[in-house]
Design a protein around this motif. Structure first.
Motif, PDB file in Angstrom:
ATOM      1  N   ASN A 368       0.822  -1.206   0.000  1.00 23.56           N
ATOM      2  CA  ASN A 368       0.000   0.000   0.000  1.00 23.56           C
ATOM      3  C   ASN A 368       0.858   1.258   0.000  1.00 23.56           C
ATOM      4  O   ASN A 368       2.082   1.206   0.116  1.00 23.56           O
ATOM      5  CB  ASN A 368      -1.005  -0.014   1.160  1.00 23.56           C
ATOM      6  N   VAL A 369       0.192   2.384  -0.143  1.00 22.43           N
ATOM      7  CA  VAL A 369       0.872   3.680  -0.233  1.00 22.43           C
ATOM      8  C   VAL A 369       1.705   3.944   1.018  1.00 22.43           C
ATOM      9  O   VAL A 369       2.863   4.363   0.943  1.00 22.43           O
ATOM     10  CB  VAL A 369      -0.164   4.803  -0.460  1.00 22.43           C
ATOM     11  N   LYS A 370       1.135   3.699   2.173  1.00 23.77           N
ATOM     12  CA  LYS A 370       1.831   3.943   3.446  1.00 23.77           C
ATOM     13  C   LYS A 370       3.138   3.171   3.516  1.00 23.77           C
ATOM     14  O   LYS A 370       4.198   3.737   3.842  1.00 23.77           O
ATOM     15  CB  LYS A 370       0.934   3.547   4.617  1.00 23.77           C
ATOM     16  N   GLU A 371       3.101   1.892   3.189  1.00 27.39           N
ATOM     17  CA  GLU A 371       4.296   1.050   3.292  1.00 27.39           C
ATOM     18  C   GLU A 371       5.371   1.483   2.311  1.00 27.39           C
ATOM     19  O   GLU A 371       6.566   1.438   2.621  1.00 27.39           O
ATOM     20  CB  GLU A 371       3.903  -0.412   3.065  1.00 27.39           C
ATOM     21  N   CYS A 400       1.315  12.477   1.631  1.00 29.67           N
ATOM     22  CA  CYS A 400       0.247  12.481   0.624  1.00 29.67           C
ATOM     23  C   CYS A 400      -0.346  13.879   0.483  1.00 29.67           C
ATOM     24  O   CYS A 400      -0.658  14.326  -0.629  1.00 29.67           O
ATOM     25  CB  CYS A 400      -0.835  11.477   1.000  1.00 29.67           C
ATOM     26  N   LYS A 401      -0.480  14.577   1.584  1.00 27.78           N
ATOM     27  CA  LYS A 401      -1.006  15.939   1.554  1.00 27.78           C
ATOM     28  C   LYS A 401       0.016  16.901   0.950  1.00 27.78           C
ATOM     29  O   LYS A 401      -0.320  17.739   0.108  1.00 27.78           O
ATOM     30  CB  LYS A 401      -1.371  16.389   2.973  1.00 27.78           C
ATOM     31  N   ARG A 402       1.267  16.744   1.363  1.00 31.97           N
ATOM     32  CA  ARG A 402       2.333  17.654   0.904  1.00 31.97           C
ATOM     33  C   ARG A 402       2.541  17.556  -0.602  1.00 31.97           C
ATOM     34  O   ARG A 402       2.736  18.571  -1.282  1.00 31.97           O
ATOM     35  CB  ARG A 402       3.626  17.324   1.644  1.00 31.97           C
ATOM     36  N   LEU A 403       2.512  16.335  -1.143  1.00 29.45           N
ATOM     37  CA  LEU A 403       2.777  16.135  -2.563  1.00 29.45           C
ATOM     38  C   LEU A 403       1.499  15.938  -3.379  1.00 29.45           C
ATOM     39  O   LEU A 403       1.563  15.627  -4.557  1.00 29.45           O
ATOM     40  CB  LEU A 403       3.719  14.936  -2.777  1.00 29.45           C
ATOM     41  N   ASN A 404       0.351  16.134  -2.726  1.00 27.02           N
ATOM     42  CA  ASN A 404      -0.941  16.039  -3.412  1.00 27.02           C
ATOM     43  C   ASN A 404      -1.118  14.689  -4.105  1.00 27.02           C
ATOM     44  O   ASN A 404      -1.482  14.608  -5.286  1.00 27.02           O
ATOM     45  CB  ASN A 404      -1.090  17.176  -4.428  1.00 27.02           C
ATOM     46  N   VAL A 405      -0.847  13.613  -3.358  1.00 29.22           N
ATOM     47  CA  VAL A 405      -1.064  12.262  -3.877  1.00 29.22           C
ATOM     48  C   VAL A 405      -2.561  11.971  -3.844  1.00 29.22           C
ATOM     49  O   VAL A 405      -3.182  11.987  -2.785  1.00 29.22           O
ATOM     50  CB  VAL A 405      -0.306  11.206  -3.040  1.00 29.22           C
ATOM     51  N   LYS A 406      -3.132  11.715  -5.010  1.00 31.14           N
ATOM     52  CA  LYS A 406      -4.567  11.446  -5.090  1.00 31.14           C
ATOM     53  C   LYS A 406      -4.814   9.953  -4.869  1.00 31.14           C
ATOM     54  O   LYS A 406      -4.587   9.135  -5.766  1.00 31.14           O
ATOM     55  CB  LYS A 406      -5.112  11.896  -6.444  1.00 31.14           C
ATOM     56  N   THR A 407      -5.223   9.617  -3.649  1.00 29.98           N
ATOM     57  CA  THR A 407      -5.517   8.231  -3.293  1.00 29.98           C
ATOM     58  C   THR A 407      -6.683   8.224  -2.307  1.00 29.98           C
ATOM     59  O   THR A 407      -6.762   9.116  -1.451  1.00 29.98           O
ATOM     60  CB  THR A 407      -4.279   7.547  -2.671  1.00 29.98           C
ATOM     61  N   ASN A 421       0.548   9.696  -9.758  1.00 26.60           N
ATOM     62  CA  ASN A 421       0.464   9.533  -8.303  1.00 26.60           C
ATOM     63  C   ASN A 421       1.466   8.499  -7.796  1.00 26.60           C
ATOM     64  O   ASN A 421       1.994   8.630  -6.697  1.00 26.60           O
ATOM     65  CB  ASN A 421      -0.968   9.168  -7.910  1.00 26.60           C
ATOM     66  N   GLN A 422       1.744   7.471  -8.588  1.00 17.12           N
ATOM     67  CA  GLN A 422       2.812   6.536  -8.233  1.00 17.12           C
ATOM     68  C   GLN A 422       4.151   7.272  -8.131  1.00 17.12           C
ATOM     69  O   GLN A 422       4.941   7.029  -7.207  1.00 17.12           O
ATOM     70  CB  GLN A 422       2.912   5.424  -9.269  1.00 17.12           C
ATOM     71  N   GLN A 423       4.395   8.185  -9.070  1.00 23.54           N
ATOM     72  CA  GLN A 423       5.661   8.929  -9.050  1.00 23.54           C
ATOM     73  C   GLN A 423       5.754   9.804  -7.812  1.00 23.54           C
ATOM     74  O   GLN A 423       6.836   9.958  -7.232  1.00 23.54           O
ATOM     75  CB  GLN A 423       5.788   9.777 -10.327  1.00 23.54           C
ATOM     76  N   LYS A 424       4.638  10.363  -7.382  1.00 21.73           N
ATOM     77  CA  LYS A 424       4.645  11.174  -6.161  1.00 21.73           C
ATOM     78  C   LYS A 424       4.913  10.317  -4.934  1.00 21.73           C
ATOM     79  O   LYS A 424       5.534  10.786  -3.971  1.00 21.73           O
ATOM     80  CB  LYS A 424       3.308  11.911  -6.015  1.00 21.73           C
ATOM     81  N   VAL A 425       4.458   9.058  -4.958  1.00 17.70           N
ATOM     82  CA  VAL A 425       4.755   8.144  -3.848  1.00 17.70           C
ATOM     83  C   VAL A 425       6.251   7.842  -3.805  1.00 17.70           C
ATOM     84  O   VAL A 425       6.857   7.808  -2.730  1.00 17.70           O
ATOM     85  CB  VAL A 425       3.926   6.845  -3.965  1.00 17.70           C
ATOM     86  N   VAL A 426       6.872   7.652  -4.982  1.00 12.01           N
ATOM     87  CA  VAL A 426       8.329   7.443  -5.029  1.00 12.01           C
ATOM     88  C   VAL A 426       9.053   8.644  -4.427  1.00 12.01           C
ATOM     89  O   VAL A 426       9.980   8.497  -3.615  1.00 12.01           O
ATOM     90  CB  VAL A 426       8.822   7.204  -6.475  1.00 12.01           C
ATOM     91  N   LEU A 427       8.643   9.840  -4.829  1.00 11.75           N
ATOM     92  CA  LEU A 427       9.272  11.053  -4.292  1.00 11.75           C
ATOM     93  C   LEU A 427       9.052  11.154  -2.784  1.00 11.75           C
ATOM     94  O   LEU A 427       9.968  11.522  -2.040  1.00 11.75           O
ATOM     95  CB  LEU A 427       8.705  12.290  -4.994  1.00 11.75           C
ATOM     96  N   SER A 428       7.858  10.812  -2.336  1.00  9.78           N
ATOM     97  CA  SER A 428       7.560  10.844  -0.900  1.00  9.78           C
ATOM     98  C   SER A 428       8.486   9.904  -0.142  1.00  9.78           C
ATOM     99  O   SER A 428       8.990  10.237   0.937  1.00  9.78           O
ATOM    100  CB  SER A 428       6.098  10.447  -0.649  1.00  9.78           C
ATOM    101  N   LYS A 429       8.684   8.720  -0.708  1.00 11.07           N
ATOM    102  CA  LYS A 429       9.556   7.734  -0.066  1.00 11.07           C
ATOM    103  C   LYS A 429      10.947   8.301   0.176  1.00 11.07           C
ATOM    104  O   LYS A 429      11.506   8.181   1.270  1.00 11.07           O
ATOM    105  CB  LYS A 429       9.657   6.472  -0.951  1.00 11.07           C
TER     106      LYS A 429
END
Length: 515
Positions: A368-371, A400-407, A421-429
């Motif tokens: 999931n996104v969190k993990e 998710c809020k900071r990078l505007n991940v739509k999930t 949105n996957q790319q934003k999750v990579v950046l968040s990581k």
């Protein structure tokens, strides 16, 4: 009943998944001998609509009706849609790498009698359809001996062998260079003009859409916003501009595709000195030879070059030596040599790498996104070998809020998100890992224009915080628009260093080709 000139008519298509309505009353008409482009931001519903059409989502799992050649279609699977003449070519090519071109073309439709394959007939038919797409190869050649561009031609020839009347191409040029992309688009035009074959082209490359499309349907948030009819002058120039398409896609004009960056640039933060790397498959051959790169705090430095120039190999070999053999050279942060010879050491020194292939190397798609957000620096949330789940949830929500991940939720499976949105999750990581140096390898590949703009804003914000960003991109306007300085690479060497404000595409190409 559909009009005689109309090949396909999709009426009032609605498709829902748990928690989200992917398509909301979408209608689409495609005429005979027409290239019809389908554009929209990631998550707009383009691929879902085509999966409905091709039977991937069978009749009964969606609302609405499909008419093809005037017949009401109730496809239960993809085999039925193919028998009707609708063939979909997915973004990830579905070829068996160790089988020959001919074998790949007729998998499931073998040229056989009494269960014995007629190899002469197989090769003869393969050559017939290969000729239609301009593929001049031995049909006995294994597919893995072909470049990606020619593999794409095999996919189209395979579709034609199924007597396709409508080709659906989902991001067919995303992994192709400019030459191969242009060739593919010419094939679509030739099939239209010579064989009356229609195509539905899904693409984020709006210059390609403008170059070949006869009609353009724009989807936004699961709805069909409008269909634009394209007229062309004597030179073939389209009546519809890229800016006009963008406005329909995002609901607004993006006046500055590459947003300006006004933050101060500090001292040199990251250095790569005399970096030399051998090809792991052939250690006697140098893949990188004496590369020197510097990146200052608050600076975005572009790395330009053709496919095979060594840009990705540079980033991967620097980041924990995840590529290459016989690596020599130094990496320095704030003038001090640092040991980043493993990925954990690189992360510990504040170096992060956003890879070119997010699905293969950037994310665990079934998690999931969190993990995915917390995985690179899980020790920040761990005490006595126990993860603080409450804090982990807060971290994931924050990014998710900071990078505007739509999930819908941070527990959403990452593979179900759109590419942007996957790319934003990579950046968040990687941002959660507290980096000082960010290596960005094709960070906007395969994502739409609106999501690209958001990624650019994120990069600018990171530079404003004093981060050193090294940006690899095959899109020259992106390199020029985003970079303070540009290094040009060719055949594993740096051939030029240019100022981003004054660099031109012609100057970059000249330094690539005159190596």
């Amino acid at each position: 009943m559909a009009d005689r000139s109309t090949l396909l008519s999709m009426k009032h298509i609605t498709k829902s998944f748990p928690g989200v309505k992917a398509l909301d009353d979408v209608s689409l008409d495609v005429k005979t001998a027409q290239i019809h482009a389908l554009v929209g931001e990631n998550g707009a519903g383009k691929t879902t609509l085509m999966k409905v059409l091709s039977g991937v989502y069978p009749y009964g799992t969606y609302e609405g009706d499909i008419f093809f050649e005037g017949t009401h279609c109730t496809f239960a699977n993809i085999n039925q849609s193919e028998r009707a003449g609708i063939v979909i070519i997915h973004q990830e090519l579905a070829l068996s790498p160790y089988l020959s071109i001919a074998e790949n073309m007729f998998i499931g439709d073998e040229r056989a009698k009494y269960n014995i394959i007629n190899w002469d007939k197989t090769r003869e038919d393969a050559l017939e359809y290969m000729k239609l797409v301009g593929l001049n190869e031995n049909p006995n050649l294994p597919v893995n001996k072909l470049g990606v561009g020619k593999q794409q031609m095999v996919e189209i020839a395979k579709a034609l062998a199924k007597h396709a009347k409508l080709l659906i191409l989902d991001e067919p040029t995303s992994a192709l260079n400019e030459k191969d992309s242009a060739h593919l688009l010419e094939i679509l035009k030739e099939l239209r003009d010579t064989n009356n074959i229609s195509s539905v082209l899904i693409s984020h490359k709006l210059n390609e859409v403008a170059a070949v499309a006869d009609s353009i349907t724009i989807l936004r948030d699961g709805r069909a916003i409008e269909t634009l009819e394209v007229e062309r002058d004597q030179n073939g120039t389209a009546s519809i501009s890229e800016d006009r398409i963008v406005k329909g896609m995002v609901g607004r004009e993006i006046t500055e595709m590459y947003p300006k960056r006004d933050n101060p640039i500090g001292d040199v933060l990251f250095e790569i000195k005399e970096w030399t790397v051998s090809n792991p498959d052939n250690p006697e051959r140098k893949k990188l030879d004496g590369v020197n790169v510097t990146v200052r705090a608050g600076e975005v430095v572009g790395l330009a070059g053709l496919v095979g120039a060594g840009r990705t190999e540079l980033a991967m070999s620097v980041f924990g030596r995840s590529y290459g053999e016989n690596i020599s050279g130094k990496t320095l942060i704030e003038g001090k040599e640092v040991d980043i010879t493993t990925i954990p050491k690189a992360i510990a020194h504040g170096v992060a790498y956003v890879p070119e292939d997010r699905k293969e190397h950037g994310l665990v798609m079934i998690q999931n996104v969190k993990e995915n957000i917390t995985i690179a620096k899980l020790e920040k949330l761990t005490k006595m070998a126990t993860i603080n789940e409450h804090e982990e949830n807060m971290v994931a929500e924050e990014y998710c809020k900071r990078l505007n991940v739509k999930t819908p939720t941070i527990l959403q499976t990452t593979g179900n998100l759109s590419g942007g949105n996957q790319q934003k999750v990579v950046l968040s990581k990687w941002l959660f890992s507290d980096p000082r140096v960010l290596l960005l390898d094709e960070p906007t590949r395969g994502i739409d224009v609106g999501a690209k703009h958001e990624i650019y804003l994120i990069i600018n914000a990171l530079a404003a915080e004093g981060m050193a960003c090294l940006l690899i991109s095959s899109e020259m306007p992106e390199i020029i628009g985003m970079s303070d300085r540009i290094y040009v690479m060719s055949e594993g060497r740096i051939t030029a260093e240019l100022e981003g404000k004054t660099a031109t595409q012609e100057e970059i190409m000249r330094n690539i080709l005159n190596n």
